[in-house]
Design a protein around this motif. Structure first.
Motif, PDB file in Angstrom:
ATOM      1  N   SER A 183       0.837  -1.201   0.000  1.00 34.04           N
ATOM      2  CA  SER A 183       0.000   0.000   0.000  1.00 34.04           C
ATOM      3  C   SER A 183       0.874   1.254   0.000  1.00 34.04           C
ATOM      4  O   SER A 183       2.010   1.233   0.497  1.00 34.04           O
ATOM      5  N   ASP A 234      -0.753  -4.157   3.923  1.00 32.88           N
ATOM      6  CA  ASP A 234      -1.688  -3.061   4.164  1.00 32.88           C
ATOM      7  C   ASP A 234      -1.057  -1.891   4.900  1.00 32.88           C
ATOM      8  O   ASP A 234      -1.270  -0.745   4.544  1.00 32.88           O
ATOM      9  N   ASP A 235      -0.313  -2.196   5.961  1.00 32.96           N
ATOM     10  CA  ASP A 235       0.186  -1.131   6.829  1.00 32.96           C
ATOM     11  C   ASP A 235       1.413  -1.634   7.579  1.00 32.96           C
ATOM     12  O   ASP A 235       1.629  -2.844   7.696  1.00 32.96           O
TER      13      ASP A 235
END
Length: 181
Positions: free
Chosen positions: A24, A58-59
């Motif tokens: 991401s 994602d993170d």
């Protein structure tokens, strides 16, 4: 009597079956700041999920750790505190279960995997994870990603990775392709 022709197993990969990693934009930006702002090694943990043959990061998040010029140590206290914070958030158990990324910087060194880096991945393999992603970055803007697929026992080194694109970016690219045709 027949006997094995070799005692050394080997694996060849079909290049069209090698998994892809998508990172991401948020995770890329955070990792860049972690690497650029710390003059010593620094580590982070992150969330990822698998969709078919694609793994999506994602993170990423910092946690309390011991950092040195050539190592970063995940301490039991730092991991415990990090876990407590996560578990006390909304969807904390789901978030905790999606922690499948460990990254760290090598500051100004290359993105080789050290013996300590390999040992850390063995720790994650003993923790019940189906997969784990290792990231090694540096101040030269190099980033290596390795995928440990624990369910199959396969380690993919230097796995191809892409930065996530928004729907708008994809539409623009498709529109440009259509115009060029």
């Amino acid at each position: 009597m027949l006997r094995p022709s070799s005692n050394k197993p080997s694996v060849d990969l079909l290049t069209n079956k090698i998994p892809t990693i998508i990172v991401s934009k948020q995770a890329i930006k955070k990792m860049k700041v972690y690497i650029d702002e710390c003059d010593q090694e620094v580590g982070w943990l992150g969330t990822a999920h698998k969709h078919g043959n694609t793994y999506i990061i994602d993170d990423v998040m910092l946690f309390d750790q011991e950092v040195h010029s050539t190592t970063t140590e995940i301490t039991p206290e730092g991991l415990s505190s990090f876990g407590e914070k996560i578990l006390n958030t909304k969807n904390g158990i789901e978030l905790w279960n999606s922690i499948k990324v460990w990254g760290h910087s090598h500051v100004n060194m290359s993105t080789f995997a050290s013996h300590q880096d390999d040992e850390q991945m063995k720790v994650f393999s003993d923790s019940g994870h189906d997969f784990f992603i290792r990231i090694i970055g540096n101040k030269k803007d190099e980033m290596r990603i390795d995928l440990y697929e624990y369910t199959t026992g396969v380690i993919y080194h230097h796995i191809p990775w892409l930065i996530e694109k928004t729907e708008e970016e994809i539409k623009i690219e498709n529109h440009i392709k259509a115009l060029q045709e």
